[in-house]
Design a protein around this motif. Structure first.
Motif, PDB file in Angstrom:
ATOM      1  N   THR A   1      39.223  36.137 105.737  1.00  0.00           N
ATOM      2  CA  THR A   1      38.982  35.533 107.050  1.00  0.00           C
ATOM      3  C   THR A   1      40.052  34.488 107.352  1.00  0.00           C
ATOM      4  O   THR A   1      40.872  34.157 106.497  1.00  0.00           O
ATOM      5  N   GLY A   2      39.993  33.955 108.553  1.00  0.00           N
ATOM      6  CA  GLY A   2      41.006  33.017 109.007  1.00  0.00           C
ATOM      7  C   GLY A   2      40.880  31.639 108.385  1.00  0.00           C
ATOM      8  O   GLY A   2      39.854  31.287 107.782  1.00  0.00           O
TER       9      GLY A   2
ATOM     10  N   ALA B   1      45.754  41.829 112.380  1.00  0.00           N
ATOM     11  CA  ALA B   1      45.629  41.203 113.704  1.00  0.00           C
ATOM     12  C   ALA B   1      46.837  40.326 113.940  1.00  0.00           C
ATOM     13  O   ALA B   1      47.203  39.527 113.085  1.00  0.00           O
TER      14      ALA B   1
ATOM     15  N   ASP C   1      45.824  40.078 118.646  1.00  0.00           N
ATOM     16  CA  ASP C   1      44.379  39.867 118.699  1.00  0.00           C
ATOM     17  C   ASP C   1      43.991  38.435 118.336  1.00  0.00           C
ATOM     18  O   ASP C   1      42.976  37.925 118.826  1.00  0.00           O
ATOM     19  N   ILE C   2      44.752  37.810 117.453  1.00  0.00           N
ATOM     20  CA  ILE C   2      44.430  36.429 117.073  1.00  0.00           C
ATOM     21  C   ILE C   2      44.719  35.482 118.238  1.00  0.00           C
ATOM     22  O   ILE C   2      43.924  34.597 118.550  1.00  0.00           O
TER      23      ILE C   2
ATOM     24  N   THR D   1      34.540  35.024 116.151  1.00  0.00           N
ATOM     25  CA  THR D   1      34.040  33.653 116.030  1.00  0.00           C
ATOM     26  C   THR D   1      34.018  32.972 117.399  1.00  0.00           C
ATOM     27  O   THR D   1      35.035  32.913 118.079  1.00  0.00           O
TER      28      THR D   1
ATOM     29  N   MET E   1      36.119  32.897 100.597  1.00  0.00           N
ATOM     30  CA  MET E   1      35.858  33.653 101.829  1.00  0.00           C
ATOM     31  C   MET E   1      34.752  34.691 101.617  1.00  0.00           C
ATOM     32  O   MET E   1      33.944  34.932 102.513  1.00  0.00           O
TER      33      MET E   1
ATOM     34  N   LEU F   1      46.217  30.768 108.210  1.00  0.00           N
ATOM     35  CA  LEU F   1      46.300  32.102 107.614  1.00  0.00           C
ATOM     36  C   LEU F   1      45.931  33.097 108.710  1.00  0.00           C
ATOM     37  O   LEU F   1      45.002  32.861 109.487  1.00  0.00           O
TER      38      LEU F   1
ATOM     39  N   LEU G   1      39.460  24.463 108.831  1.00  0.00           N
ATOM     40  CA  LEU G   1      38.416  25.395 109.279  1.00  0.00           C
ATOM     41  C   LEU G   1      38.691  26.716 108.600  1.00  0.00           C
ATOM     42  O   LEU G   1      39.839  27.173 108.555  1.00  0.00           O
ATOM     43  N   ILE G   2      37.649  27.317 108.094  1.00  0.00           N
ATOM     44  CA  ILE G   2      37.841  28.534 107.321  1.00  0.00           C
ATOM     45  C   ILE G   2      36.714  29.507 107.634  1.00  0.00           C
ATOM     46  O   ILE G   2      35.594  29.091 107.930  1.00  0.00           O
ATOM     47  N   GLY G   3      37.034  30.777 107.634  1.00  0.00           N
ATOM     48  CA  GLY G   3      36.011  31.799 107.855  1.00  0.00           C
ATOM     49  C   GLY G   3      36.053  32.431 109.233  1.00  0.00           C
ATOM     50  O   GLY G   3      35.261  33.323 109.532  1.00  0.00           O
ATOM     51  N   GLN G   4      36.993  32.025 110.082  1.00  0.00           N
ATOM     52  CA  GLN G   4      37.004  32.560 111.441  1.00  0.00           C
ATOM     53  C   GLN G   4      37.460  34.022 111.463  1.00  0.00           C
ATOM     54  O   GLN G   4      38.341  34.425 110.721  1.00  0.00           O
ATOM     55  N   THR G   5      36.819  34.774 112.337  1.00  0.00           N
ATOM     56  CA  THR G   5      37.194  36.171 112.576  1.00  0.00           C
ATOM     57  C   THR G   5      37.579  36.286 114.047  1.00  0.00           C
ATOM     58  O   THR G   5      37.622  35.286 114.756  1.00  0.00           O
ATOM     59  N   LEU G   6      37.801  37.512 114.486  1.00  0.00           N
ATOM     60  CA  LEU G   6      38.115  37.713 115.906  1.00  0.00           C
ATOM     61  C   LEU G   6      36.862  37.582 116.768  1.00  0.00           C
ATOM     62  O   LEU G   6      36.935  37.623 117.984  1.00  0.00           O
TER      63      LEU G   6
ATOM     64  N   TRP H   1      44.368  35.833 109.007  1.00  0.00           N
ATOM     65  CA  TRP H   1      43.411  36.797 108.454  1.00  0.00           C
ATOM     66  C   TRP H   1      42.136  36.924 109.273  1.00  0.00           C
ATOM     67  O   TRP H   1      41.096  37.324 108.720  1.00  0.00           O
ATOM     68  N   ASN H   2      42.167  36.624 110.539  1.00  0.00           N
ATOM     69  CA  ASN H   2      40.951  36.726 111.344  1.00  0.00           C
ATOM     70  C   ASN H   2      40.394  38.140 111.369  1.00  0.00           C
ATOM     71  O   ASN H   2      39.239  38.345 111.698  1.00  0.00           O
ATOM     72  N   ASN H   3      41.220  39.113 111.048  1.00  0.00           N
ATOM     73  CA  ASN H   3      40.741  40.495 110.950  1.00  0.00           C
ATOM     74  C   ASN H   3      41.045  41.049 109.562  1.00  0.00           C
ATOM     75  O   ASN H   3      41.303  42.229 109.390  1.00  0.00           O
TER      76      ASN H   3
ATOM     77  N   ILE I   1      31.097  35.022 103.535  1.00  0.00           N
ATOM     78  CA  ILE I   1      30.653  36.277 104.146  1.00  0.00           C
ATOM     79  C   ILE I   1      29.288  36.679 103.594  1.00  0.00           C
ATOM     80  O   ILE I   1      28.409  37.123 104.335  1.00  0.00           O
TER      81      ILE I   1
ATOM     82  N   TRP J   1      42.086  36.051 120.816  1.00  0.00           N
ATOM     83  CA  TRP J   1      40.835  35.410 120.397  1.00  0.00           C
ATOM     84  C   TRP J   1      40.884  33.917 120.694  1.00  0.00           C
ATOM     85  O   TRP J   1      39.944  33.353 121.267  1.00  0.00           O
TER      86      TRP J   1
END
Lengths: 576, 576
Positions: A412-413, A356, A359-360, B422, B564, A396, B415-420, A398-400, B568, A363
């Motif tokens: 993940t992000g 991504a 896309d990030i 979130t 991460m 980072l 903040l950690i764990g975000q995806t597209l 890494w959202n995707n 998940i 988002w």
């Protein structure tokens, strides 16, 4: 002495080129066809068709956001609509143009996007019986439902056939052919049973145009086969029956109904069949190039060669280069794939990517800030005023997940360094920087394994429209960023492949190098690294790599105590 | 036998209480006075005055966002305006009320908020010469300009007088007295030279009301002195001249012009002087309680006692409890301060806190999402529908540093764990959860060192208005959350202190326990932990602590590889 006349099929009109090819480019949300002059590479007509099904062309499962499918009917309708409309536009704009002058068609698509088909290469999704079953549709590249299967394939290969995944950086992805097919078998066995074969979208469209009905007769591209389906002549094609049977005996049975050979872009997939020639208003019998992934033909359209890295920067990023046997030092860990002939015939295609990029940003602007998209401009303007490091943030990208160099879609992000004063423009810039750091990690990894990179050509919407991002990429990587002359490098690359399969005698070219020389170009702008910015980014990149390697699981335990302090120190220097 | 008559100064009217005290509460943006019945604790009149200077009462330096100063003129004007208006309101609402019935005044303020004053206790900022110099103003608690000085004080104390910072958790904060005064000396030496003394806002206002002109005659509260100025009878008051001289000889000189004693809430700061009595329309000579920090009088107003933790939850959080000498097991690492008598006479006051709670949500909604504040409601509604762990996110609540248990204002957010996928509501909930994890870290640390906590009473705007947050706090900590009956616990606590210094014979009380019994209450609602949610939060808290201890620098190197993936896994279970 009379000069030889031009060959009879060539007619000159004004100062325009004599012959044309068509490039068809299947993107994630739409398909585009362009008509290109083989003499200059100039696009003389084009048309875009948005896939009508689902949400922006994607069929979603509201219970599983990993799911992303597409309707093959959209693909078939799209090629007809776009080619006829692009031809019509060309005829309108270009006096003397006639569809007779089109000497070939090339097709590129997303991938791995496998489609379950019946014995006649008809997608199951087009059959009433399967209309309501998402598993019967095309499994779009970004479908991530098959993570469990991918992990099992990785484990099985590690244990019994490490060579299968070595060239994939040691990890088989949930985005790829076998993971998807196996996931279908596990979760929709009825669809799996009904499918006579599975065809990548890149192979499916050329087969349709060529009128090839029997799936095993379809000429499969080595690009999809090698990069996604573990195909290599080194082990006799697809993975062995034994290996597949160890996953599930039904996969071993399927092997027979797939393909035994795969072809590079030097070979035609077939010739335009009379039916489709009539539909499109083109000459029957013109060659159709082997289908390839958008990024690979995009690389060709941007001028890829040994020493040149092409970065296609859009919603995600694909980085492509080629390397000769002489330079390559073994398999490159964490690189999605190095496959002989997958980009240019005779070279190893090296493909890397970031899951991504655009896309990030999208988002952040659309989902987090709840904006319609206009904030991209505002944030860019504000972010442009910041100096490197000034935000105190690091992210980072890494959202995707991370495609290269960690090959882990389940990462993940991360955002770190925010205070009560952190502005959205600072976050926006940090996200851009994160993708630049990701880009640098790829370049460093590839070079480390002997792949020469002395020139970077960028293409894609973001490369053209975002000078801030391009300058950050130059500053972070220390490499000058060139921009491809064409805005449609994928479609252009397809049209180049079409010109090569047509050959010089028909108004095309005999080699890709010759065709690229005439048909590709660069924009006048280039982004040169600023040494002062580079220095700050070197420090930030060290922090990025600490987090990247730690959270990515390729470092042991990591000392984090100084991370926030380091960012503050850099921030304070930047503000001073 | 005739019953004794009421003492002559007591008059009854209807079923209303006979006597009143006034509580004056200086917040970050405004000051409030309330008139309170000593019999019931009921607030019968109140008035709020927003500080007119600067941005929402705060003077900012656009070149240094660490700077936060206030105009002492706002403080002086505020006490006059609010007391007279509150009395007027009371007289209007309460038949038979007369200002004669007011038997005492209590004052609480933010802190450490030191003010440079001249020999007559006049703030330099009120003098024409210094009007343009921000250093001459009040240094608001959240001014973070003095980080370098704080670090040097910490280092000097570690080397030469560890006892000075042991009770501060081993770290002297940039928010505190000596760091600020020293930073003034370092960066605005002319202001430092012009200042005869420095007075905490908490001591300044009672001195003004009592008409005390000589700064060394001001009765300083042990709360500010002990928690912020390294004052203790254990080492003869303020830090030794020798120690201060080692920082800067001018600080040693200043010591003589500060104070040699400090008093708990059992002692009056003085009595209302005739001038101010006339201005306010009150009887001259009524006692003024020792000034204390808002949180400490707030704790009293919420019913603090041994075994009861009071959490004041607003822009930031302050956690207060008291512990007897018998239960306390030495100094508690990472706790901002444990000072004898700082909350209730005879007990050690234990103060902890989170540097930002409401401020983080406000930052997210107003700064990141660019919203006017209405999204708080939307996000809360959406976040309420999520189950614990469902967002896949985890955050650190350090956007304004960490007060307890790391005592490090230079830590930042994460903040950690975000995806597209979130959503902002997921982030909003993750930020609430982060503050809950921070709250749990404090509770666990305090209990570990013998401080009994069997009851938690919350107060402050967020505690009253945000059931989602309160339930998350209950679920994360495993403790039932009670809510204080008063919305103005700080001002109520001040009025309780006023009732105690007035004494029973004048219509008040002789002890805090007696006064609290009558004057404090609880709301009927309480938040009981949900065991299922608690279990998920236990897992998330382990992840939080891994990141907290790693980035906070109290763990060695940390293995991040599974962070991460763990999030998940929790997310997938939550969604299932």
């Amino acid at each position: 002495m009379a000069r030889e006349k031009n060959p009879p099929e060539v007619e000159r009109y004004g100062n325009m080129a004599e012959f044309f090819t068509i490039g068809v480019d299947y993107g994630t949300n739409s398909v585009r066809s362009i008509v290109v002059s083989t003499a200059t590479g100039k696009e003389v007509g084009s048309f875009v068709f948005n896939y009508p099904s689902g949400h922006q062309g994607i069929l979603l499962d509201k219970n599983n956001h990993h799911c992303a499918r597409q309707n093959p009917a959209d693909y078939v309708k799209g090629v007809e609509v776009t080619i006829t409309a692009a031809l019509k536009e060309t005829a309108k704009k270009l006096k003397g143009f006639s569809p007779e002058k089109v000497i070939g068609i090339g097709v590129d698509t997303t991938g791995s996007t496998p489609i379950p088909v019946d014995r006649n290469n008809v997608p199951l999704a087009l059959q009433a019986k399967w209309k309501k079953n998402l598993a019967a549709y095309a499994w779009l590249w970004k479908d991530h439902t098959s993570a469990v299967e991918a992990a099992k394939i990785t484990a099985a290969a590690k244990a019994r056939a490490p060579e299968y995944i070595e060239r994939y950086g040691g990890v088989y992805s949930s985005e790829w052919f076998w993971a998807k097919v196996w996931h279908c078998l596990n979760t929709a066995p009825d669809v799996f049973e009904a499918a006579w074969s599975w065809v990548e979208l890149a192979d499916f469209i050329p087969a349709v145009l060529a009128g090839i009905k029997n799936p095993v007769e379809i000429k499969r591209g080595v690009c999809a086969a090698g990069h996604k389906a573990i195909f290599s002549e080194d082990w006799g094609g697809l993975p062995s029956k034994k290996f597949l049977a160890s996953l599930n005996p039904k996969l071993a049975d399927l092997r027979e109904r797939l393909f035994a050979a795969a072809y590079d872009a030097g070979t035609p997939a077939g010739t335009l069949c009379p039916d489709w020639a009539a539909k499109l208003g083109l000459r029957a019998g013109i060659p159709i190039a082997i289908g390839a992934f958008d990024a690979h033909y995009g690389a060709i359209g941007a001028g890829v060669a040994e020493g040149t890295l092409v970065k296609i920067i859009g919603t995600s990023t694909c980085d492509c280069t080629v390397v000769s046997r002489d330079h390559k030092k073994g398999e490159i860990p964490g690189i999605c794939g190095t496959v002989l002939g997958s980009i240019l015939p005779g070279y190893y295609g090296v493909e890397a990517g970031q899951s991504a990029v655009g896309d990030i940003f999208k988002w952040f602007v659309e989902v987090v800030c709840g904006n319609d998209g206009s904030l991209h401009e505002t944030f860019t303007r504000q972010a442009q005023k910041l100096t490197p490091g000034q935000s105190g943030l690091i992210a980072l990208d890494w959202n995707n997940g991370n495609r290269t160099i960690l090959v882990d879609p389940r990462l993940t992000g991360l955002l770190i360094g925010q205070t009560l004063y952190t502005t959205p423009a600072e976050i926006y810039r940090a996200l851009i920087e994160a993708t630049a750091f990701g880009a640098r990690a790829i370049i460093e990894r590839v070079k480390e394994y002997g792949v020469p990179i002395s020139r970077i050509v960028c293409c894609g919407g973001i490369a053209e429209k975002n000078p801030l991002l391009m300058q950050i990429y130059a500053d972070v990587t220390g490499c000058t960023m060139l921009i491809s002359g064409s805005s449609q490098t994928c479609a252009l690359g397809s049209s180049i492949a079409a010109a090569v399969v047509a050959g010089k005698k028909n108004g095309g070219y005999d080699t890709f190098a010759q065709a690229q020389k005439k048909m590709t170009s660069l924009k006048p702008i280039k982004y040169v690294p600023n040494p002062k910015a580079k220095k700050v980014y070197d420090e930030l990149y060290a922090v990025y790599r600490l987090l990247h390697d730690g959270f990515g699981g390729i470092a042991g335990p990591v000392d984090l105590a100084q991370v926030m302090k380091k960012l503050i120190a850099i921030k304070e220097r930047a503000a001073a």
